[in-house]
Motif scaffolding. Structure first.
Motif, PDB file in Angstrom:
ATOM      1  N   ALA A 222      -8.280   9.208  -9.055  1.00  0.00           N
ATOM      2  CA  ALA A 222      -7.979   7.803  -9.292  1.00  0.00           C
ATOM      3  C   ALA A 222      -8.764   7.306 -10.502  1.00  0.00           C
ATOM      4  O   ALA A 222      -9.979   7.518 -10.587  1.00  0.00           O
ATOM      5  CB  ALA A 222      -8.323   6.972  -8.067  1.00  0.00           C
ATOM      6  N   ARG A 223      -8.077   6.665 -11.428  1.00  0.00           N
ATOM      7  CA  ARG A 223      -8.697   6.171 -12.662  1.00  0.00           C
ATOM      8  C   ARG A 223      -8.290   4.730 -12.914  1.00  0.00           C
ATOM      9  O   ARG A 223      -7.133   4.350 -12.704  1.00  0.00           O
ATOM     10  CB  ARG A 223      -8.259   7.022 -13.850  1.00  0.00           C
TER      11      ARG A 223
ATOM     12  N   ALA B  56      -9.678   7.050  -4.197  1.00  0.00           N
ATOM     13  CA  ALA B  56     -10.216   5.727  -4.525  1.00  0.00           C
ATOM     14  C   ALA B  56     -11.702   5.657  -4.201  1.00  0.00           C
ATOM     15  O   ALA B  56     -12.498   5.105  -4.977  1.00  0.00           O
ATOM     16  CB  ALA B  56      -9.448   4.651  -3.764  1.00  0.00           C
TER      17      ALA B  56
ATOM     18  N   LEU C 104      -3.188   6.781  -9.835  1.00  0.00           N
ATOM     19  CA  LEU C 104      -3.412   8.031  -9.125  1.00  0.00           C
ATOM     20  C   LEU C 104      -2.762   9.181  -9.890  1.00  0.00           C
ATOM     21  O   LEU C 104      -1.551   9.197 -10.112  1.00  0.00           O
ATOM     22  CB  LEU C 104      -2.800   7.934  -7.725  1.00  0.00           C
TER      23      LEU C 104
ATOM     24  N   LEU D 274      -6.141   1.006  -9.499  1.00  0.00           N
ATOM     25  CA  LEU D 274      -6.407   2.385  -9.882  1.00  0.00           C
ATOM     26  C   LEU D 274      -5.080   3.118  -9.999  1.00  0.00           C
ATOM     27  O   LEU D 274      -4.149   2.866  -9.229  1.00  0.00           O
ATOM     28  CB  LEU D 274      -7.293   3.074  -8.842  1.00  0.00           C
TER      29      LEU D 274
ATOM     30  N   LEU E 170      -2.781   2.070  -7.055  1.00  0.00           N
ATOM     31  CA  LEU E 170      -3.507   1.640  -5.863  1.00  0.00           C
ATOM     32  C   LEU E 170      -4.054   0.237  -6.075  1.00  0.00           C
ATOM     33  O   LEU E 170      -4.534  -0.096  -7.162  1.00  0.00           O
ATOM     34  CB  LEU E 170      -4.677   2.584  -5.567  1.00  0.00           C
TER      35      LEU E 170
ATOM     36  N   ALA F 294      -5.069   9.784  -1.246  1.00  0.00           N
ATOM     37  CA  ALA F 294      -5.159   8.680  -2.203  1.00  0.00           C
ATOM     38  C   ALA F 294      -6.355   7.793  -1.891  1.00  0.00           C
ATOM     39  O   ALA F 294      -7.100   7.386  -2.788  1.00  0.00           O
ATOM     40  CB  ALA F 294      -3.869   7.873  -2.181  1.00  0.00           C
TER      41      ALA F 294
END
Length: 556
Positions: A9-10, A149, A105, A103, A42, A145
């Motif tokens: 996650a970025r 996070a 994914l 975020l 997210l 996921a």
């Protein structure tokens, strides 16, 4: 059995934009193309803890695309378009937190892309996760996921995550079409700004939380300081030149058309000031484009052949709609529009893409906007329900004051990029508001890199009908090159001029102008008093209110 690396996650590298429409919040998350298309976006409710963000551990029952991990609530949504990745969140599904982190994914191979942090080691026995696959893989994917996070929050600081952080109480969510319930509106406060020149390696502000404010971000950060306070503006109007497609006059600008527009908007999205202002739920943002979203002083070429070959206008409009208004696909019929905010009417006019090409033979006949738009503007100004209210018209090019050279010689109109360069249009507009005796009208503009406030009285010399109008012009948020900035001496600040009309004229226009030099933005407050409506105009810079930058005008 198919094996894959785990999710990573970025936070979006180039920031997040939000807009509200039709019972949903539209989120744009801009990221580099190096990681490919994200599997999902997210929404993570968070709170600050030092230089970290921590997941909020409580929330309402999850929606159809949501799943709880313990007591944590994470919303998963599928992006609908290429970068910027757009996804819609129903209002009732928005997390009830004052800070929400977006975020993206990805599945990212270890060591690829110059990662600041490496992903977790893969579980080689696990099947390929797909967020939107059918059960049971979907349950496994959502669990992965949520874990991704948590990994991001544990590994990344606020400096790494700022590009995805949306701030604001969802109960105070702002939208430009909000109307006050019960009674007539009595108060509005909003900000006006334009012209954000991009930073370079000399004036770029570092990502560090406590970095010294860079000059390119200082004005927007000063505006951000006001947000969230009592009496803060709830609307920001951007009058054009939000990006400079031609920032280096072609010397170092990308030569590929798509890159020219994409890179300019992504560069803007990385700005600390832009993130601080645009990523808020309690501020509605409305924009109009001007020339630098296309190219410097763009106008329709008078040669039909050249007009048919001009691809910049199409690309510029598409990029503006995509990055600034969250719209993709087929271009709308026009860019101008109107709305109400806190019950006060606004008209956002397009004085750039509809203007006619000018030559030495037609300068006194060319139009700055198309006849359909002009007709709609006139009808909007005379709506009965707006008769007793202030009416704000955003027009990126300034209506008044006139340039000194145009005032001294009308044929110099060819050298002006503003309304005085199109005498047919400006005279028609002044004639209309005078003959209809429009009250409480305020024009808003940018482009000249110089703050000014104009009060003008237009009189029909035959009938005696009058109209008093005001024009507020915001200086640039960041305009670092003096040779490109307007100065007071360029304009005929105080003057009386006449313009003819064979049917009902002549008309007299008396103009008084006050200036407030330097970068910054304007803060406008319209409030109803026992004597009528009053307009306060405060010109701000990075340090606060400018010296002699506060003005009051009675609107009646």
């Amino acid at each position: 059995m198919t094996r894959s690396l785990p999710f990573e996650a970025r936070a979006p590298a180039f920031g997040v934009r939000i807009g509200v429409e039709a019972g949903k919040i539209r989120v744009q998350a801009a990221d580099s193309g190096g990681r490919g298309f994200p599997h999902a976006a997210l929404l993570v409710p968070v709170h600050r803890a030092g230089n970290r963000l921590c997941m909020v551990e409580t929330g309402p029952a999850p929606g159809p695309d949501q799943m709880e991990q313990g007591e944590s609530l994470v919303g998963l949504y599928k992006p609908q378009s290429a970068s910027p990745y757009v996804f819609d969140v129903p209002l009732h599904e928005w997390p009830p937190a004052e800070q929400v982190l977006v975020l993206l994914l990805y599945v990212q191979a270890e060591g690829i892309g110059g990662l600041a942090r490496l992903p977790r080691r893969p579980d080689l026995s696990a099947p390929t996760p797909d967020v939107f696959d059918t059960l049971p893989h979907a349950l496994k994917a959502v669990t992965e996921a949520v874990r991704a996070a948590r990994d991001a929050l544990e590994a990344d600081t606020i400096d790494d995550l700022r590009g995805g952080l949306i701030v604001g109480d969802p109960k105070k969510l702002r939208r430009s079409y909000d109307r006050q319930t019960g009674g007539r509106p009595t108060h509005i406060r909003f900000a006006l700004a334009s012209c954000q020149y991009p930073s370079d390696f000399l004036d770029h502000m570092p990502d560090s939380e406590h970095a010294t404010r860079g000059p390119a971000d200082a004005s927007l950060l000063a505006l951000a300081d006001l947000l969230g306070e009592s009496g803060a503006p709830t609307l920001l109007l951007l009058a054009g030149d939000q990006v400079y497609i031609d920032a280096t006059a072609g010397l170092f600008d990308p030569k590929v058309t798509d890159d020219r527009f994409r890179m300019a908007y992504e560069r803007r999205g990385q700005s600390r000031g832009v993130m601080a202002v645009m990523q808020r739920l309690d501020l509605a943002v409305e924009t109009m484009l001007d020339d630098h979203e296309i190219r410097d002083n763009w106008a329709n070429d008078p040669d039909p052949k050249m007009r048919s070959e001009d691809t910049d206008i199409v690309s510029g409009k598409q990029a503006y709609l995509k990055y600034q208004r969250g719209k993709t696909g087929r271009l709308p019929a026009h860019l101008w529009r109107n709305f109400t905010h806190d019950g006060i009417p606004f008209f956002l006019s397009d004085t750039r893409t509809e203007r006619e090409g000018r030559t030495a033979s037609n300068w006194n006949k060319a139009r700055i906007m198309g006849p359909k738009q002009f007709d709609k503007l006139c009808k909007w100004l005379t709506r009965p329900e707006y008769a007793e209210l202030p009416k704000f018209v955003l027009t990126p090019s300034a209506i008044l004051p006139r340039r000194r050279e145009v005032a001294e010689d009308p044929s110099c109109a060819l050298h002006s990029d503003a309304w005085d360069g199109y005498p047919r249009s400006v005279h028609a507009l002044l004639k209309f508001v005078c003959d209809e005796e429009i009250t409480r009208i305020v024009f808003l503009s940018g482009d000249e890199h110089l703050s000014s406030l104009v009060t003008a009285r237009v009189t029909n010399c035959i009938t005696g009908k009058q109209c008093i109008l005001h024009s507020v012009h915001s200086s640039g948020l960041y305009a670092p090159y003096p040779f490109a900035n307007g100065v007071a001496d360029n304009f005929q600040a105080d003057e009386t001029f006449f313009f003819p009309d064979l049917a009902s004229g002549p008309y007299r226009c008396e103009v008084q102008t006050s200036f407030a030099p330097g970068d910054g933005f304007a803060l406008l407050t319209a409030a109803h008093h026992p004597s009528g409506w009053r307009l306060n105009v405060d010109f701000h810079n990075a340090c606060g209110l400018k010296v002699d930058g506060s003005f009051i005008r009675e609107l009646g």
